[in-house]
Design an enzyme around this catalytic site. Structure first.
Site, PDB file in Angstrom:
ATOM      1  N   CYS A 183     -11.547 -45.012 -15.900  1.00 38.51           N
ATOM      2  CA  CYS A 183     -11.119 -44.966 -14.495  1.00 38.51           C
ATOM      3  C   CYS A 183     -11.901 -43.905 -13.726  1.00 38.51           C
ATOM      4  O   CYS A 183     -11.594 -43.623 -12.570  1.00 38.51           O
ATOM      5  CB  CYS A 183      -9.616 -44.702 -14.392  1.00 38.51           C
ATOM      6  N   GLU A 235     -13.196 -48.729 -11.643  1.00 38.54           N
ATOM      7  CA  GLU A 235     -12.753 -48.931 -13.029  1.00 38.54           C
ATOM      8  C   GLU A 235     -13.891 -49.669 -13.732  1.00 38.54           C
ATOM      9  O   GLU A 235     -14.432 -50.642 -13.194  1.00 38.54           O
ATOM     10  CB  GLU A 235     -11.484 -49.785 -13.031  1.00 38.54           C
TER      11      GLU A 235
END
Length: 361
Positions: free
Chosen positions: A319, A353
């Site tokens: 992330c 992401e």
């Protein structure tokens, strides 16, 4: 695809492609998000004026200090069920002073399966009258309600929702607890799960998963391996993962309540953990060939990176591209990147992401 969505996505593609070029990855796989109604969570302040009450968010002024109140009547990035509920809920709250008095914040947690949990947060103690009013409201709107105040938590129904994804020719149920982390973009989450399962295709031996959360990836990945050991430190996530494993009738997963650092110590025989003995987990009985990691934004610590270098395959969901980049400097000393993906989990923000599959050189 609208030009505004395409532009923001292209900016992310360009950034990631440039940043990771030194690792000579294969062509970037790009997984788009719906342009609207993609967030399954939304949190709003409740703003009270002399004769009105509305949902609000804050916009920082140019000086970064002052904030401007922005009235929110609809929220197009949130799931349609949240948008549909917002005016209905607000009207009910306005009509009942027991529910609106000193109401400070409203949080929504929705699912693709149709469940909805609303958390009402107050600057006052909640009493029995509030509870009765909240029960009537939950029944009328067919939702779950949770009331929170300092030192108080009153649950009307459940403090969780159950999400359901169709994947790999079967359905997976997930318990999502109000205060625990869940992937907010359900449609992109499904694409991430499918990508991870594709990356695991043809794997032999057993799977180790670090930072497993509520078992989001663990459940579908378990279909690709004979045995799975998943680790997670947060108690609430461990309980949710165990519930999910049981509800989905999966029998080849064990969950250990350990941090990544603690697992490294246990795996290398440096330290024994009563938690493992109590859960009847024998780490040495596993023959790991693949490790799956989905670490927090800070990335992976040095000791765990050394541990990962011993595995044939590493599936890494990130992330934070910057910590992934730093971690890959170490991991590409022993592995090469054979799959590379971008998941637009957070459209219209700078957050990215990404996923990589690394295989031993």
């Amino acid at each position: 695809m609208t030009s505004s969505y395409r532009q923001q996505l292209q900016a992310k593609i360009d950034r990631i492609t440039t940043q990771f070029s030194e690792f000579t990855p294969p062509t970037l796989e790009v997984f788009e998000s719906p342009e609207q109604h993609f967030r399954m969570r939304a949190e709003f302040r409740i703003w009270h004026t002399e004769n009105d009450m509305f949902y609000a968010m804050f916009e920082r002024n140019d000086d970064g200090k002052q904030k401007t109140v922005v009235r929110i009547d609809e929220f197009p990035i949130a799931d349609k069920s949240i948008n549909d509920l917002m005016p209905l809920l607000l009207a009910e709250l306005k009509a009942n002073s027991l529910l609106s008095q000193r109401l400070f914040e409203v949080d929504f947690l929705a699912t693709l399966s149709g469940e909805m949990l609303v958390t009402l947060i107050y600057h006052r103690k909640l009493n029995q009258e509030w509870e009765q009013a909240a029960k009537a409201l939950a029944e009328k709107l067919n939702i779950k309600i949770m009331g929170r105040s300092r030192g108080q938590k009153i649950v009307i129904g459940d403090d969780f929702v159950v999400e359901e994804f169709e994947l790999l020719n079967r359905s997976f149920k997930y318990k999502q607890i109000e205060s625990s982390f869940t992937q907010p973009n359900a449609q992109v989450c499904k694409k991430m799960l499918q990508w991870a399962c594709d990356a695991a295709e043809g794997s032999k031996k057993h799977l180790l998963e670090l930072y497993c959360g509520n078992g989001n990836f663990t459940l579908p990945l378990s279909l690709k391996f004979e045995r799975v050991l998943a680790t997670e430190l947060a108690k609430s996530s461990v309980y949710a993962a165990q519930w999910n494993i049981e509800q989905n009738q999966i029998d080849n997963i064990q969950v250990a309540r350990l941090s990544a650092e603690e697992f490294t110590q246990a795996y290398q025989g440096e330290r024994e953990f009563r938690r493992l003995q109590e859960a009847d987990i024998d780490i040495q009985s596993y023959d790991f060939g693949t490790v799956f990691v989905d670490p927090p934004r800070a990335g992976i610590d040095d000791e765990t990176l050394k541990l990962l270098q011993g595995f044939e395959r590493i599936i890494y969901i990130s992330c934070n591209p910057d910590t992934l980049y730093e971690n890959l400097k170490t991991l590409t000393q022993t592995h090469r990147v054979t799959k590379f993906a971008l998941f637009d989990q957070f459209p219209y923000t700078h957050h990215v992401e990404s996923g990589v599959l690394l295989e031993k050189i």
